[in-house]
Design a protein around this motif. Structure first.
Motif, PDB file in Angstrom:
ATOM      1  N   MET A 167       0.854  -1.179   0.000  1.00  0.00           N
ATOM      2  CA  MET A 167       0.000   0.000   0.000  1.00  0.00           C
ATOM      3  C   MET A 167       0.898   1.241   0.000  1.00  0.00           C
ATOM      4  O   MET A 167       1.834   1.334   0.787  1.00  0.00           O
ATOM      5  N   LYS A 168       0.575   2.191  -0.840  1.00  0.00           N
ATOM      6  CA  LYS A 168       1.321   3.439  -0.891  1.00  0.00           C
ATOM      7  C   LYS A 168       0.917   4.330   0.278  1.00  0.00           C
ATOM      8  O   LYS A 168      -0.232   4.345   0.688  1.00  0.00           O
ATOM      9  N   ILE A 169       1.873   5.094   0.774  1.00  0.00           N
ATOM     10  CA  ILE A 169       1.590   6.007   1.881  1.00  0.00           C
ATOM     11  C   ILE A 169       0.864   7.247   1.385  1.00  0.00           C
ATOM     12  O   ILE A 169       0.111   7.871   2.108  1.00  0.00           O
ATOM     13  N   TYR A 170       1.062   7.603   0.140  1.00  0.00           N
ATOM     14  CA  TYR A 170       0.364   8.774  -0.400  1.00  0.00           C
ATOM     15  C   TYR A 170      -0.706   8.331  -1.386  1.00  0.00           C
ATOM     16  O   TYR A 170      -0.545   7.364  -2.114  1.00  0.00           O
ATOM     17  N   THR A 171      -1.840   9.034  -1.339  1.00  0.00           N
ATOM     18  CA  THR A 171      -2.957   8.706  -2.221  1.00  0.00           C
ATOM     19  C   THR A 171      -3.275   9.833  -3.183  1.00  0.00           C
ATOM     20  O   THR A 171      -3.983   9.634  -4.157  1.00  0.00           O
ATOM     21  N   LYS A 172      -2.796  11.008  -2.886  1.00  0.00           N
ATOM     22  CA  LYS A 172      -3.061  12.234  -3.648  1.00  0.00           C
ATOM     23  C   LYS A 172      -4.505  12.695  -3.491  1.00  0.00           C
ATOM     24  O   LYS A 172      -4.892  13.711  -4.049  1.00  0.00           O
ATOM     25  N   GLY A 173      -5.298  11.974  -2.713  1.00  0.00           N
ATOM     26  CA  GLY A 173      -6.695  12.335  -2.522  1.00  0.00           C
ATOM     27  C   GLY A 173      -6.888  13.601  -1.715  1.00  0.00           C
ATOM     28  O   GLY A 173      -7.939  14.235  -1.795  1.00  0.00           O
ATOM     29  N   GLY A 174      -5.912  14.003  -0.938  1.00  0.00           N
ATOM     30  CA  GLY A 174      -6.034  15.201  -0.120  1.00  0.00           C
ATOM     31  C   GLY A 174      -5.333  16.409  -0.701  1.00  0.00           C
ATOM     32  O   GLY A 174      -5.254  17.452  -0.054  1.00  0.00           O
ATOM     33  N   ASP A 175      -4.854  16.292  -1.919  1.00  0.00           N
ATOM     34  CA  ASP A 175      -4.088  17.387  -2.523  1.00  0.00           C
ATOM     35  C   ASP A 175      -4.892  18.667  -2.731  1.00  0.00           C
ATOM     36  O   ASP A 175      -4.320  19.739  -2.843  1.00  0.00           O
ATOM     37  N   ALA A 176      -6.206  18.563  -2.753  1.00  0.00           N
ATOM     38  CA  ALA A 176      -7.055  19.741  -2.968  1.00  0.00           C
ATOM     39  C   ALA A 176      -7.600  20.301  -1.660  1.00  0.00           C
ATOM     40  O   ALA A 176      -8.520  21.115  -1.666  1.00  0.00           O
ATOM     41  N   GLY A 177      -7.055  19.868  -0.523  1.00  0.00           N
ATOM     42  CA  GLY A 177      -7.463  20.432   0.761  1.00  0.00           C
ATOM     43  C   GLY A 177      -8.617  19.729   1.443  1.00  0.00           C
ATOM     44  O   GLY A 177      -9.192  20.263   2.379  1.00  0.00           O
ATOM     45  N   GLN A 178      -8.959  18.548   0.959  1.00  0.00           N
ATOM     46  CA  GLN A 178      -9.987  17.756   1.618  1.00  0.00           C
ATOM     47  C   GLN A 178      -9.434  16.379   1.922  1.00  0.00           C
ATOM     48  O   GLN A 178      -8.460  15.941   1.320  1.00  0.00           O
ATOM     49  N   THR A 179     -10.066  15.711   2.887  1.00  0.00           N
ATOM     50  CA  THR A 179      -9.652  14.354   3.222  1.00  0.00           C
ATOM     51  C   THR A 179     -10.882  13.538   3.580  1.00  0.00           C
ATOM     52  O   THR A 179     -11.936  14.091   3.892  1.00  0.00           O
ATOM     53  N   GLN A 180     -10.718  12.249   3.518  1.00  0.00           N
ATOM     54  CA  GLN A 180     -11.818  11.344   3.840  1.00  0.00           C
ATOM     55  C   GLN A 180     -11.714  10.922   5.293  1.00  0.00           C
ATOM     56  O   GLN A 180     -10.638  10.576   5.770  1.00  0.00           O
ATOM     57  N   VAL A 181     -12.837  10.986   5.990  1.00  0.00           N
ATOM     58  CA  VAL A 181     -12.909  10.489   7.360  1.00  0.00           C
ATOM     59  C   VAL A 181     -14.073   9.519   7.435  1.00  0.00           C
ATOM     60  O   VAL A 181     -14.960   9.524   6.589  1.00  0.00           O
TER      61      VAL A 181
END
Length: 175
Positions: free
Chosen positions: A1-15
């Motif tokens: 599994m990669k440590i980075y997903t790039k999913g939060g690059d736009a200032g949002q994250t999943q919780v």
């Protein structure tokens, strides 16, 4: 599994609350997570400063607190449980340590031996995490026991700092 997903690059994250949601990284819930995470990291630094031994109650207590901080993060977002016994365990340890300390009659300046000074840093971060959690509680369901735990934890850290100074034979610096 990669440590980075790039999913939060736009200032949002999943919780994960009852279901996965995306939040802005400056959301109050994430601010609270961050404060708890920072406190946990400072607790880890404090733990690393203590001598390794088979019977180090202080180190064991710190590890238990670190685990509980993770649980509190789960509790404020979705599932997890903080119980009254978690609070009474801190109180019992405070009472035991205080019986062994010179009674406090003055304000004590943070510092002393390095582990005690770090315990004071942890205490101040715990107080900030508590304030952030109070702010979160105005817009999100936060179980009162989580707030009580953080409040008592800062007291526990204060007494731990005094205990660590006593163990190192370093006098508390008073005003």
């Amino acid at each position: 599994m990669k440590i980075y997903t790039k999913g939060g690059d736009a200032g949002q994250t999943q919780v994960y609350v009852d279901k996965a949601i995306r939040l802005s990284k400056d959301d109050a819930l994430l601010e609270c997570y961050g404060s708890l995470d920072e406190l946990n990291a400072h607790m880890g630094l404090l733990r690393s400063m203590l001598p390794e031994s088979d019977s180090n109650a202080e180190a064991d207590g710190i590890t238990q607190v670190q685990r509980k901080l993770f649980v509190i993060g789960f509790v404020i977002s979705a599932h997890g449980k903080v119980v009254e016994e978690d609070l009474t365990a801190l109180e019992a340890q405070i009472d035991t340590w205080q019986e062994e300390l010179v009674p406090q009659r003055h304000f004590i300046l943070p510092g002393g031996c390095p582990p005690a000074a770090q315990a004071h840093v942890c205490r101040t971060v715990a107080r900030r995490a508590e304030r952030v959690m109070v702010a979160l509680s105005h817009q999100h369901d936060v179980p009162p026991l989580c707030l009580k735990y953080l409040n008592r934890l800062s007291d526990w850290l204060f007494v731990l700092a005094r205990r660590l100074n006593q163990m190192a034979k370093v006098a508390d610096q008073v005003l």
